[in-house]
Write a protein that holds these residues in place. Sequence first.
Motif, PDB file in Angstrom:
ATOM      1  N   ASP A  87     -20.432  54.692 -29.168  1.00 20.36           N
ATOM      2  CA  ASP A  87     -19.513  55.034 -29.625  1.00 20.36           C
ATOM      3  C   ASP A  87     -19.773  55.153 -31.388  1.00 20.36           C
ATOM      4  O   ASP A  87     -20.372  56.429 -31.508  1.00 20.36           O
ATOM      5  CB  ASP A  87     -17.940  54.883 -30.024  1.00 20.36           C
ATOM      6  N   MET A  88     -20.867  53.755 -32.157  1.00 18.60           N
ATOM      7  CA  MET A  88     -20.323  53.675 -33.478  1.00 18.60           C
ATOM      8  C   MET A  88     -22.082  55.186 -33.214  1.00 18.60           C
ATOM      9  O   MET A  88     -22.249  55.576 -34.573  1.00 18.60           O
ATOM     10  CB  MET A  88     -21.126  52.517 -33.725  1.00 18.60           C
ATOM     11  N   MET A  89     -22.940  54.976 -32.523  1.00 15.28           N
ATOM     12  CA  MET A  89     -24.233  55.301 -32.368  1.00 15.28           C
ATOM     13  C   MET A  89     -24.034  57.165 -32.440  1.00 15.28           C
ATOM     14  O   MET A  89     -24.829  57.406 -33.570  1.00 15.28           O
ATOM     15  CB  MET A  89     -25.272  54.865 -31.665  1.00 15.28           C
ATOM     16  N   THR A  90     -23.410  56.988 -31.975  1.00 18.49           N
ATOM     17  CA  THR A  90     -23.373  59.001 -31.358  1.00 18.49           C
ATOM     18  C   THR A  90     -21.934  59.058 -32.606  1.00 18.49           C
ATOM     19  O   THR A  90     -22.736  60.239 -33.354  1.00 18.49           O
ATOM     20  CB  THR A  90     -21.869  59.248 -30.309  1.00 18.49           C
ATOM     21  N   ILE A  91     -21.663  58.494 -33.089  1.00 15.15           N
ATOM     22  CA  ILE A  91     -20.810  59.173 -34.470  1.00 15.15           C
ATOM     23  C   ILE A  91     -22.134  58.755 -36.051  1.00 15.15           C
ATOM     24  O   ILE A  91     -22.197  59.488 -36.585  1.00 15.15           O
ATOM     25  CB  ILE A  91     -19.976  58.119 -35.402  1.00 15.15           C
ATOM     26  N   PHE A  92     -23.144  57.709 -36.018  1.00 12.09           N
ATOM     27  CA  PHE A  92     -24.150  57.668 -36.906  1.00 12.09           C
ATOM     28  C   PHE A  92     -24.955  59.176 -36.975  1.00 12.09           C
ATOM     29  O   PHE A  92     -25.149  59.559 -37.536  1.00 12.09           O
ATOM     30  CB  PHE A  92     -24.088  56.383 -36.667  1.00 12.09           C
ATOM     31  N   GLU A  93     -25.256  59.343 -35.710  1.00  9.78           N
ATOM     32  CA  GLU A  93     -26.366  60.304 -35.570  1.00  9.78           C
ATOM     33  C   GLU A  93     -25.746  62.098 -36.197  1.00  9.78           C
ATOM     34  O   GLU A  93     -25.985  62.486 -36.361  1.00  9.78           O
ATOM     35  CB  GLU A  93     -26.348  60.252 -33.765  1.00  9.78           C
ATOM     36  N   ALA A  94     -23.975  61.292 -35.347  1.00 10.92           N
ATOM     37  CA  ALA A  94     -23.677  62.936 -35.784  1.00 10.92           C
ATOM     38  C   ALA A  94     -24.311  62.964 -37.444  1.00 10.92           C
ATOM     39  O   ALA A  94     -23.930  64.652 -38.076  1.00 10.92           O
ATOM     40  CB  ALA A  94     -22.451  63.026 -34.693  1.00 10.92           C
ATOM     41  N   TYR A  95     -23.784  61.628 -37.707  1.00 11.50           N
ATOM     42  CA  TYR A  95     -23.528  61.954 -39.649  1.00 11.50           C
ATOM     43  C   TYR A  95     -24.888  62.246 -39.611  1.00 11.50           C
ATOM     44  O   TYR A  95     -25.178  63.202 -41.346  1.00 11.50           O
ATOM     45  CB  TYR A  95     -23.183  60.872 -39.971  1.00 11.50           C
ATOM     46  N   LEU A  96     -26.091  62.047 -39.436  1.00  9.46           N
ATOM     47  CA  LEU A  96     -27.259  62.207 -39.700  1.00  9.46           C
ATOM     48  C   LEU A  96     -27.424  63.738 -39.593  1.00  9.46           C
ATOM     49  O   LEU A  96     -28.240  64.066 -40.818  1.00  9.46           O
ATOM     50  CB  LEU A  96     -28.209  61.133 -39.076  1.00  9.46           C
ATOM     51  N   ARG A  97     -27.659  63.881 -38.750  1.00 13.76           N
ATOM     52  CA  ARG A  97     -27.513  65.476 -37.904  1.00 13.76           C
ATOM     53  C   ARG A  97     -26.793  66.522 -39.276  1.00 13.76           C
ATOM     54  O   ARG A  97     -28.062  67.876 -39.277  1.00 13.76           O
ATOM     55  CB  ARG A  97     -27.281  65.463 -36.633  1.00 13.76           C
ATOM     56  N   ALA A  98     -26.021  66.435 -39.494  1.00 11.67           N
ATOM     57  CA  ALA A  98     -25.377  66.969 -40.567  1.00 11.67           C
ATOM     58  C   ALA A  98     -25.970  66.988 -42.127  1.00 11.67           C
ATOM     59  O   ALA A  98     -25.545  67.784 -42.612  1.00 11.67           O
ATOM     60  CB  ALA A  98     -23.485  66.688 -40.224  1.00 11.67           C
ATOM     61  N   ARG A  99     -26.733  65.976 -42.366  1.00 10.51           N
ATOM     62  CA  ARG A  99     -26.933  65.439 -43.480  1.00 10.51           C
ATOM     63  C   ARG A  99     -28.840  66.071 -43.584  1.00 10.51           C
ATOM     64  O   ARG A  99     -29.440  66.250 -44.809  1.00 10.51           O
ATOM     65  CB  ARG A  99     -26.872  64.801 -43.732  1.00 10.51           C
ATOM     66  N   HIS A 100     -29.118  66.671 -42.713  1.00  3.86           N
ATOM     67  CA  HIS A 100     -30.904  66.407 -42.836  1.00  3.86           C
ATOM     68  C   HIS A 100     -30.822  67.552 -41.446  1.00  3.86           C
ATOM     69  O   HIS A 100     -30.720  67.223 -40.152  1.00  3.86           O
ATOM     70  CB  HIS A 100     -31.710  65.382 -42.591  1.00  3.86           C
ATOM     71  N   GLU A 101     -31.271  68.759 -42.192  1.00  4.03           N
ATOM     72  CA  GLU A 101     -31.854  69.730 -41.417  1.00  4.03           C
ATOM     73  C   GLU A 101     -32.944  69.645 -40.021  1.00  4.03           C
ATOM     74  O   GLU A 101     -34.150  69.388 -40.618  1.00  4.03           O
ATOM     75  CB  GLU A 101     -31.813  71.087 -42.084  1.00  4.03           C
ATOM     76  N   GLY A 102     -33.362  69.899 -39.606  1.00  4.39           N
ATOM     77  CA  GLY A 102     -34.263  69.394 -37.872  1.00  4.39           C
ATOM     78  C   GLY A 102     -34.005  67.930 -37.742  1.00  4.39           C
ATOM     79  O   GLY A 102     -34.949  67.871 -37.650  1.00  4.39           O
ATOM     80  N   TRP A 103     -33.244  67.434 -37.691  1.00  5.28           N
ATOM     81  CA  TRP A 103     -32.846  65.592 -38.325  1.00  5.28           C
ATOM     82  C   TRP A 103     -33.489  65.831 -36.738  1.00  5.28           C
ATOM     83  O   TRP A 103     -32.621  66.579 -35.655  1.00  5.28           O
ATOM     84  CB  TRP A 103     -31.978  65.666 -38.063  1.00  5.28           C
ATOM     85  N   ASP A 104     -34.354  65.191 -36.765  1.00  7.31           N
ATOM     86  CA  ASP A 104     -34.683  64.719 -35.076  1.00  7.31           C
ATOM     87  C   ASP A 104     -35.263  63.014 -34.550  1.00  7.31           C
ATOM     88  O   ASP A 104     -36.025  62.787 -35.574  1.00  7.31           O
ATOM     89  CB  ASP A 104     -36.281  65.270 -34.983  1.00  7.31           C
ATOM     90  N   LYS A 105     -34.189  62.417 -33.868  1.00  6.09           N
ATOM     91  CA  LYS A 105     -34.330  60.939 -33.775  1.00  6.09           C
ATOM     92  C   LYS A 105     -36.012  60.259 -33.340  1.00  6.09           C
ATOM     93  O   LYS A 105     -36.307  59.514 -33.328  1.00  6.09           O
ATOM     94  CB  LYS A 105     -33.218  59.937 -32.542  1.00  6.09           C
ATOM     95  N   ASN A 106     -36.786  61.030 -32.325  1.00  2.53           N
ATOM     96  CA  ASN A 106     -38.117  60.842 -32.875  1.00  2.53           C
ATOM     97  C   ASN A 106     -39.223  61.054 -33.692  1.00  2.53           C
ATOM     98  O   ASN A 106     -39.865  60.360 -33.474  1.00  2.53           O
ATOM     99  CB  ASN A 106     -38.437  62.372 -31.616  1.00  2.53           C
ATOM    100  N   LYS A 107     -38.584  61.332 -34.416  1.00  2.00           N
ATOM    101  CA  LYS A 107     -39.171  61.542 -35.794  1.00  2.00           C
ATOM    102  C   LYS A 107     -38.884  60.334 -36.590  1.00  2.00           C
ATOM    103  O   LYS A 107     -39.420  59.878 -37.773  1.00  2.00           O
ATOM    104  CB  LYS A 107     -39.444  63.216 -36.461  1.00  2.00           C
ATOM    105  N   LEU A 108     -38.085  58.924 -36.590  1.00  2.00           N
ATOM    106  CA  LEU A 108     -37.478  58.327 -37.127  1.00  2.00           C
ATOM    107  C   LEU A 108     -38.543  56.394 -36.885  1.00  2.00           C
ATOM    108  O   LEU A 108     -38.491  56.302 -37.174  1.00  2.00           O
ATOM    109  CB  LEU A 108     -36.858  58.016 -37.129  1.00  2.00           C
TER     110      LEU A 108
END
Length: 113
Positions: A87-108
């Motif tokens: 649940d927390m990872m879902t929130i964390f991902e949504a937070y990062l996506r909203a702040r970084h255009e084109g966010w892609d977890k494969n590039k982290l």
Amino acid sequence: MSKRSRACDISDKVRKEVHARDGGCIFCRLGYMLPPEDEFTTTRNTLQIMHFIPRSQGGLGIPENLALGCIWHHNMLDNGNLGLHDDMMTIFEAYLRARHEGWDKNKLRYSKW
């Protein structure tokens, strides 16, 4: 120091950027699973940088992989002892996506290629 270690380290510049961007714990701001009142002040007032992809798994020390969390939420995320990790990872991902255009977890994650 290896290239991987350098890539995964969090520079002072990145630390300042994450603190300025987040301004506090991303979970506390949502009122998510707040600590008990007797631990509230101590745990919420000490902030740490959390990794979306852990450093141990090659997670890069870049703003797109990081967010601020209080001790309470950082421990909850890392230890998963309350069964809230997903649940927390879902929130964390949504937070990062909203702040970084084109966010892609494969590039982290560090890759030598």
